[in-house]
Design an enzyme around this catalytic site. Structure first.
Site, PDB file in Angstrom:
ATOM      1  N   HIS A   1      38.911  45.790  43.687  1.00 48.23           N
ATOM      2  CA  HIS A   1      38.900  45.371  42.209  1.00 48.23           C
ATOM      3  C   HIS A   1      37.529  44.871  41.891  1.00 48.23           C
ATOM      4  O   HIS A   1      36.781  44.083  42.644  1.00 48.23           O
ATOM      5  CB  HIS A   1      39.856  44.163  41.827  1.00 48.23           C
ATOM      6  CG  HIS A   1      41.327  44.718  41.759  1.00 48.23           C
ATOM      7  ND1 HIS A   1      42.294  43.919  41.096  1.00 48.23           N
ATOM      8  CD2 HIS A   1      42.035  45.659  42.054  1.00 48.23           C
ATOM      9  CE1 HIS A   1      43.472  44.620  41.022  1.00 48.23           C
ATOM     10  NE2 HIS A   1      43.192  45.511  41.835  1.00 48.23           N
TER      11      HIS A   1
ATOM     12  N   TYR B   1      44.384  35.847  34.900  1.00 51.77           N
ATOM     13  CA  TYR B   1      44.535  34.533  35.056  1.00 51.77           C
ATOM     14  C   TYR B   1      44.684  33.773  33.396  1.00 51.77           C
ATOM     15  O   TYR B   1      43.809  34.038  32.503  1.00 51.77           O
ATOM     16  CB  TYR B   1      43.566  33.835  35.532  1.00 51.77           C
ATOM     17  CG  TYR B   1      43.247  34.010  37.022  1.00 51.77           C
ATOM     18  CD1 TYR B   1      42.434  35.230  37.442  1.00 51.77           C
ATOM     19  CD2 TYR B   1      43.432  33.058  37.982  1.00 51.77           C
ATOM     20  CE1 TYR B   1      42.546  35.395  38.913  1.00 51.77           C
ATOM     21  CE2 TYR B   1      43.660  33.194  39.232  1.00 51.77           C
ATOM     22  CZ  TYR B   1      43.002  34.172  39.729  1.00 51.77           C
ATOM     23  OH  TYR B   1      42.988  34.700  41.040  1.00 51.77           O
TER      24      TYR B   1
END
Ligand code: DHB
Length: 361
Positions: free
Chosen positions: A43, A172
């Site tokens: 990622h 998040y």
């Protein structure tokens, strides 16, 4: 190597899943990175979501080209067990440590229970890698460790779901109803977390309630949708910060959760444990090769610098992303921090550097 549980248990228990750049590199350099390279998901960014809007933090761009690898802890465990056994080493499963006596280097022993009997293993040093509740830290002489602790007033409900992730990168999310995290394990498996009360129980969270709450927290103004599917596993994680200092008593060297716990926001726990072991392995090699104890003497101080850096980062991420009921002041401060972290300036760079590679120093 003594392991309290069965091989099957440790190879399948769902735990953390994010490898920092330095952790992934260490696995490669140690010759156990093959499957991670093939199956891990590299990622290059994460998303911060707040006030109904998505903000990408381009980790790789902001950290001089580094990235993270999403690869489950239980997969790392499988690779390490296979490598150890493949090299002719021994791993004794279902061997539970009940006490350690380790007054000085070269003079140590571990009492453990296996096959219904108590046995003794004599050794030069003990690496206490038996977790927060393990027998190693508890066996040291009274006063050997100073314990510094902080409890965060919430927990995480973690869910593994058989549904393709609704995102390519981790999300998040701060929402007034609580934090939510969208992570993943593979193209078919999603890993999701919800902030809940610390004494919450999974029985109170039927699948429908979980998806409903996730949908509400992740909702954006542009109509992003969350794919739902069968929940395979649910568990509750407490949010604790804990450090035992120093990380050594005589010939007992604490490593990983036996010495420190970080709240999970930011995914530092496994990376810190790997880094402890990297430091300890180098120190042991030097001692066995030359008899020089200096690196072993430095072990605790070397690790604790990194541990406190990880505590700081994990606390920053935790406080920025989790609302506390009634704390309007804290919420405004957290939103100001999130805006800075999303603005692609110095705060974003600082976040990115610590997110991708804090434990390799
Ligand atoms: C995961 C866990 C974390 O604590 C985190 O910050 C990111 C991802 C995970 O389990 O995938």
């Amino acid at each position: 190597m003594l392991e309290a549980r069965t091989r099957d248990y440790v190879e399948h228990r769902i735990r953390a899943g994010v490898l920092e750049h330095g952790t992934a590199r260490l696995l490669e350099d140690s010759g156990v990175g093959g499957r991670m390279r093939a199956e891990g998901l590299v990622h290059h960014g994460i998303e911060l979501r707040f006030e109904g809007q998505a903000h990408r933090v381009p980790l790789t761009e902001l950290s001089g080209g580094r990235s993270i690898v999403v690869y489950g802890q239980q997969e790392v465990v499988k690779d390490l067990v296979a490598a150890r056994l493949g090299a002719g080493g021994e791993v004794r499963f279902e061997a539970e440590c009940v006490g350690v006596d380790a007054p000085e280097l070269g003079k140590a022993s571990i009492r453990y229970r296996a096959g219904g009997e108590e046995r003794l293993l004599e050794c030069d040093v003990v690496a206490g890698c038996d977790g927060f509740h393990g027998a190693c830290r508890a066996s040291a002489p009274p006063g050997a460790f100073r314990e510094v602790e902080h409890t965060h007033p919430f927990g995480w409900l973690g869910v593994l779901a058989a549904v393709p992730p609704s995102t390519e990168e981790l999300i998040y999310c701060r929402h007034e109803r609580g934090f939510a995290l969208h992570s993943l394990r593979s193209p078919e498996l999603s890993r999701l977390y919800l902030q809940v009360d610390p004494d919450e129980r999974t029985e109170r969270w039927p699948d429908e309630r979980i998806w409903e709450e996730l949908r509400r927290r992740f909702a954006t103004e542009d109509g992003w949708t969350l794919a739902e599917g069968p929940v395979l596993e649910k568990s509750i994680t407490a949010m604790k910060s804990f450090v035992a200092e120093p990380m050594r008593s005589g010939a007992l060297f604490l490593a990983g959760d036996s010495a420190h716990i970080v709240p999970p926001t930011g995914a530092k726990g496994m990376n810190l444990a790997v880094a402890d072991v990297r430091t300890l392995a180098a120190a042991l090699l030097e001692w066995y090769r030359s008899g020089d104890e200096q690196l072993l003497d430095d072990y605790s101080a070397t690790c604790l610098r990194r541990v406190w850096a990880a505590q700081e980062f994990s606390t920053y991420m935790t406080r920025m992303l989790h609302p506390l009921p009634g704390d309007d002041f804290g919420s405004r401060i957290a939103l100001a921090q999130l805006r800075q972290a999303a603005a692609l300036g110095a705060a974003s760079t600082h976040l990115a550097e610590r997110y991708v590679d804090l434990c390799s120093v």
